[in-house]
Design a protein around this motif. Structure first.
Motif: not given
Length: 143
Positions: A101-116, A89-99
């Motif tokens: 932020r991407v958050l990804s996860a599976n059942a046991t791991t999550m990825w945030w800011k390039g780190k698992a 699952l990948t969740v992409t937050y699109t901010l009002k300023n155009g930026e």
């Protein structure tokens, strides 16, 4: 007669600092490390969900954007070596300023800011987000 013990700032500050460190360690042991740097709901314009098992959707209404921002708080992680499988699952937050932020996860791991990171509570985040937004059980939730 007993001698009165004198007050000592260094000893008091050391006691307070050690108490804070012990309490923080116990809290992190029970609940895990919280995600830092998540966007605030009022700064998010839309949220795009992409799952391996279903089509992607984009949520734009304020109530469901807020729900998806708060859902990321379920992703407390523990210290250790994460699983090396791919995100489900990948969740992409699109901010009002155009930026974005991407958050990804599976059942046991999550990825945030390039780190698992290994999840403290496996499967919870993916199950809730998929159940509310991707499986079609609550079609009103899809923005």
């Amino acid at each position: 007669m007993k001698e009165k013990k004198t007050f000592s700032w260094p000893q008091t500050l050391l006691t307070v600092a050690l108490s804070v460190l012990i309490a923080s360690g116990v809290w992190l042991g029970f609940y895990g490390v919280p995600l830092l740097g998540l966007p605030k709901a009022e700064d998010v314009q839309s949220v795009t969900l992409v799952s391996l098992d279903s089509d992607s959707i984009t949520v734009t209404d304020a109530e469901n954007v807020d729900l998806l921002v708060k859902a990321a708080n379920l992703l407390n992680y523990k210290l250790g070596t994460p699983d090396t499988t791919d995100p489900e699952l990948t969740v992409t937050y699109t901010l009002k300023n155009g930026e974005s932020r991407v958050l990804s996860a599976n059942a046991t791991t999550m990825w945030w800011k390039g780190k698992a990171h290994p999840l403290k509570q496996p499967e919870v985040f993916c199950n809730i987000v998929e159940g509310l937004f991707l499986t079609g059980h609550d079609n009103d939730a899809k923005g």
